[in-house]
Design an enzyme around this catalytic site. Structure first.
Site, PDB file in Angstrom:
ATOM      1  N   GLU A  41      30.010   6.756   4.397  1.00 14.97           N
ATOM      2  CA  GLU A  41      30.194   5.349   4.498  1.00 14.97           C
ATOM      3  C   GLU A  41      30.133   4.448   3.367  1.00 14.97           C
ATOM      4  O   GLU A  41      29.925   3.309   3.455  1.00 14.97           O
ATOM      5  CB  GLU A  41      29.342   4.834   5.436  1.00 14.97           C
ATOM      6  CG  GLU A  41      27.803   5.283   4.960  1.00 14.97           C
ATOM      7  CD  GLU A  41      26.875   4.861   6.097  1.00 14.97           C
ATOM      8  OE1 GLU A  41      26.407   5.800   6.906  1.00 14.97           O
ATOM      9  OE2 GLU A  41      26.310   3.568   5.968  1.00 14.97           O
ATOM     10  N   ASP A 101       0.798  -1.194  -0.090  1.00 13.98           N
ATOM     11  CA  ASP A 101      -0.086  -0.003   0.078  1.00 13.98           C
ATOM     12  C   ASP A 101       0.989   1.275  -0.088  1.00 13.98           C
ATOM     13  O   ASP A 101       1.584   1.322   0.834  1.00 13.98           O
ATOM     14  CB  ASP A 101      -1.006   0.004   1.296  1.00 13.98           C
ATOM     15  CG  ASP A 101      -1.889   1.160   1.347  1.00 13.98           C
ATOM     16  OD1 ASP A 101      -1.738   2.001   0.400  1.00 13.98           O
ATOM     17  OD2 ASP A 101      -2.640   1.143   2.525  1.00 13.98           O
ATOM     18  N   ASN A 104      17.358   8.865   2.153  1.00 18.38           N
ATOM     19  CA  ASN A 104      18.194   9.030   3.069  1.00 18.38           C
ATOM     20  C   ASN A 104      19.719   9.240   2.364  1.00 18.38           C
ATOM     21  O   ASN A 104      19.853   8.504   1.325  1.00 18.38           O
ATOM     22  CB  ASN A 104      18.447   7.694   3.909  1.00 18.38           C
ATOM     23  CG  ASN A 104      19.326   7.629   5.029  1.00 18.38           C
ATOM     24  OD1 ASN A 104      20.165   8.639   5.282  1.00 18.38           O
ATOM     25  ND2 ASN A 104      19.441   6.564   5.776  1.00 18.38           N
ATOM     26  N   LYS A 108       9.226  10.624  15.467  1.00 19.03           N
ATOM     27  CA  LYS A 108       9.648   9.689  16.440  1.00 19.03           C
ATOM     28  C   LYS A 108      10.488  10.534  17.342  1.00 19.03           C
ATOM     29  O   LYS A 108      10.323  10.550  18.606  1.00 19.03           O
ATOM     30  CB  LYS A 108      10.254   8.501  15.955  1.00 19.03           C
ATOM     31  CG  LYS A 108       9.230   7.595  15.262  1.00 19.03           C
ATOM     32  CD  LYS A 108       9.609   6.360  15.010  1.00 19.03           C
ATOM     33  CE  LYS A 108       8.851   5.476  14.046  1.00 19.03           C
ATOM     34  NZ  LYS A 108       7.493   4.785  14.681  1.00 19.03           N
ATOM     35  N   HIS A 157      18.917  13.671  12.415  1.00 12.28           N
ATOM     36  CA  HIS A 157      19.428  12.742  11.229  1.00 12.28           C
ATOM     37  C   HIS A 157      18.198  12.008  10.785  1.00 12.28           C
ATOM     38  O   HIS A 157      17.264  11.650  11.564  1.00 12.28           O
ATOM     39  CB  HIS A 157      20.279  11.485  11.849  1.00 12.28           C
ATOM     40  CG  HIS A 157      20.679  10.543  10.863  1.00 12.28           C
ATOM     41  ND1 HIS A 157      21.009  10.967   9.668  1.00 12.28           N
ATOM     42  CD2 HIS A 157      20.296   9.367  11.055  1.00 12.28           C
ATOM     43  CE1 HIS A 157      21.201   9.715   9.231  1.00 12.28           C
ATOM     44  NE2 HIS A 157      20.443   8.506   9.809  1.00 12.28           N
ATOM     45  N   CYS A 189      26.459   7.172   9.739  1.00 15.59           N
ATOM     46  CA  CYS A 189      25.826   8.534   9.316  1.00 15.59           C
ATOM     47  C   CYS A 189      26.436   9.637  10.195  1.00 15.59           C
ATOM     48  O   CYS A 189      26.371  10.975   9.784  1.00 15.59           O
ATOM     49  CB  CYS A 189      24.533   8.651   9.350  1.00 15.59           C
ATOM     50  SG  CYS A 189      23.624   7.398   8.456  1.00 15.59           S
ATOM     51  N   SER A 227      24.805   4.783  12.793  1.00 14.26           N
ATOM     52  CA  SER A 227      24.607   3.531  13.310  1.00 14.26           C
ATOM     53  C   SER A 227      26.064   2.887  13.909  1.00 14.26           C
ATOM     54  O   SER A 227      27.225   3.356  13.680  1.00 14.26           O
ATOM     55  CB  SER A 227      24.063   2.435  12.422  1.00 14.26           C
ATOM     56  OG  SER A 227      22.557   2.775  12.287  1.00 14.26           O
TER      57      SER A 227
END
Ligand code: HMG
Length: 437
Positions: free
Chosen positions: A85, A33, A291, A251, A242, A117, A324
């Site tokens: 990276e 979807d 990203n 979030k 980020h 990152c 990360s």
């Protein structure tokens, strides 16, 4: 906060690939979807590279535009650091290629920094310290974030790909952003949330766990910065994060809002109003590009300068950088008093205007071709260039070959790539507010 010499970002410039795929196209082709990608992840489109574009050409393109637009004397550049990276060689840094392509002076230090990152933020802090030490010598540093985000076809990470580069001029006349002098608010934890072994061309990720690691690092660094910098929530006009996908910034903002609402015993502005005012305006460019790993945070900054201009005059911004693995940092800075002049100067708007849209088959074809070429130690692509851009032309006896842009031509508006795939330029939507459900 210490009152020391002003230092920070004097200029900023963005380069993005010439092709993109709409996330709705990707969703439909894979039986998902489209609202999952548009609303669930908050994305809209993602940049896709052709085999003629790589992290080096993107970095060189962004840096060339930076030097041209801000009239920087190449002899005055004393350091080039590339945060990435997506290195193309285990020994030779991207910074060395860029140094050659831009014909910089030999007395210039060049190297890459890598921590997923976070690489470009490490570079930015290092360049800032170097610049402060070399005050009065009229030498500038150039920091470039360049990356190509790639996940396996059909994986949950696929709709969070993208590619691009952001170049920043660092010096003691920081008209874009003066970085505040405050104690470091950094956080490191050895985690396997996202990684890419040398033998892989795509990243591996423990998706849900990576969100947890990101939020834990945010909470630590934000609390530290609030405690040590003397700044508080009300001091920030915008909060930038980020952005692996735009919903992640939502979030992140939600977490900080909850921390502050708790601290104020609930007597605090509502979440929706605060989010729309403080964070949503910085996300429109990320929504178009996807990203770009090390450059995502700085793409938000450039997008904000483009869309808000004079409204940001002398505004203080908070920044959360996450890489990360993981290493993270919260820091802040103050926009210069003439922020109106940045509108239209970062290169994003014109780069987005001339992009070519891919259908799903073309996207897969480009990926396959890029993969096949990057595995080959000797191939040559016939590139007919008009000298406007940098292109990756192939590998000869394991040596990478690039077609260079001439300085004056590169400053012109971006044109489309040599014909790798069919398609016509697609207009970009003006920055629009998006509400998450
Ligand atoms: P997923 O399996 O697609 O997750 O993976 P999901 O099924 O939970 O769906 C995602 C959201 O879409 C959810 O919303 C669903 O409810 C919603 P949420 O609960 O999160 O608010 N949804 C819908 N919404 C509207 N209509 C629908 C619908 N269906 C579902 N029909 C995941 C998502 C992010 C894990 C995946 O894309 C991934 O693995 N991405 C790569 C990893 C990543 O980006 N991690 C972020 C933190 S780590 C980081 O930022 C570092 C990084 O940039 C690398 C570096 O440092 O170099 C990645």
């Amino acid at each position: 906060m210490n009152q020391e010499t002003r230092c920070g970002i004097e200029g900023i410039s963005v380069a993005i690939p010439k092709h993109f795929i709409d996330l709705g196209t990707l969703a439909k082709a894979t039986g998902i979807d489209p609202e999952k990608f548009y609303k669930g992840l908050g994305g809209r489109r993602m940049a896709v590279v052709t085999p003629l574009e790589d992290p080096v050409t993107l970095a060189a393109e962004a840096a060339r535009t930076l030097l041209d637009r801000y009239r920087v004397d190449p002899a005055g550049v004393g350091m080039v650091i590339v945060g990435s990276e997506s290195g193309v060689d285990a020994a030779k840094p991207i910074a060395a290629y860029v140094h050659g392509m831009l014909k910089l002076a030999p007395q210039c230090r060049t190297f890459d920094t890598q921590h997923a990152c976070y690489g470009a933020t490490a570079a930015l802090q290092m360049a800032r310290n170097w610049t402060l030490r070399h005050q009065g010598e009229c030498r500038k540093a150039v920091v470039i974030a360049t990356d190509i985000a790639r996940y396996d076809v059909g994986s949950a990470g696929e709709p969070t790909q993208g590619a691009g580069a952001v170049a920043m001029l660092i010096g003691t006349e920081p008209e874009v952003l003066t970085i505040d002098s405050a104690p470091d608010a950094v956080y490191t934890e050895d985690v396997m949330d996202f990684w890419r072994p040398h033998y892989q061309s795509t990243a591996m990720v423990d998706g849900k766990y990576s969100l947890e690691c990101y939020l834990r690092a945010l909470e630590h660094t934000y609390r530290t910065y609030q405690r040590t910098s003397g700044l508080s929530w009300d001091d920030y006009r915008r909060l930038l994060f980020h952005v692996p996908f735009p919903k992640m910034a939502y979030k992140a903002f939600k977490l900080l809002h909850e921390l502050e609402a708790d601290r104020h015993n609930g007597d605090f502005p509502s979440f929706e109003d605060s989010y729309d005012r403080l964070s949503e305006p910085a996300l429109w460019a990320n929504r178009e590009v996807g990203n770009i790993y090390s450059g995502s945070l700085y793409l938000s900054l450039a997008g904000l300068l483009e869309s808000e201009g004079a409204e940001l005059e002398s505004a203080r911004l908070g920044f959360f950088s996450y890489g990360s693995g993981c290493c993270a940092e919260f820091f802040s800075g103050r926009i210069g008093p003439d922020s109106g002049i940045w509108r239209g100067r970062t290169g994003i708007s014109e780069a987005l205007e001339d992009r070519v849209e891919l259908d799903y088959e073309q996207y897969i074809e480009l990926r396959t071709k890029t993969d096949a070429m990057s595995r080959n130690g000797s191939f040559r692509e016939r590139v007919r260039t008009n000298g406007e851009h940098f292109w990756f032309c192939g590998v000869d006896d394991h040596r990478r070959i690039y077609a260079s842009a001439s300085s004056s031509a590169a400053a012109k508006p971006l044109a489309t790539a040599p014909s790798i795939v069919a398609g016509s330029p697609v207009a970009v939507q003006s920055p629009a507010m998006q509400r998450f459900s």
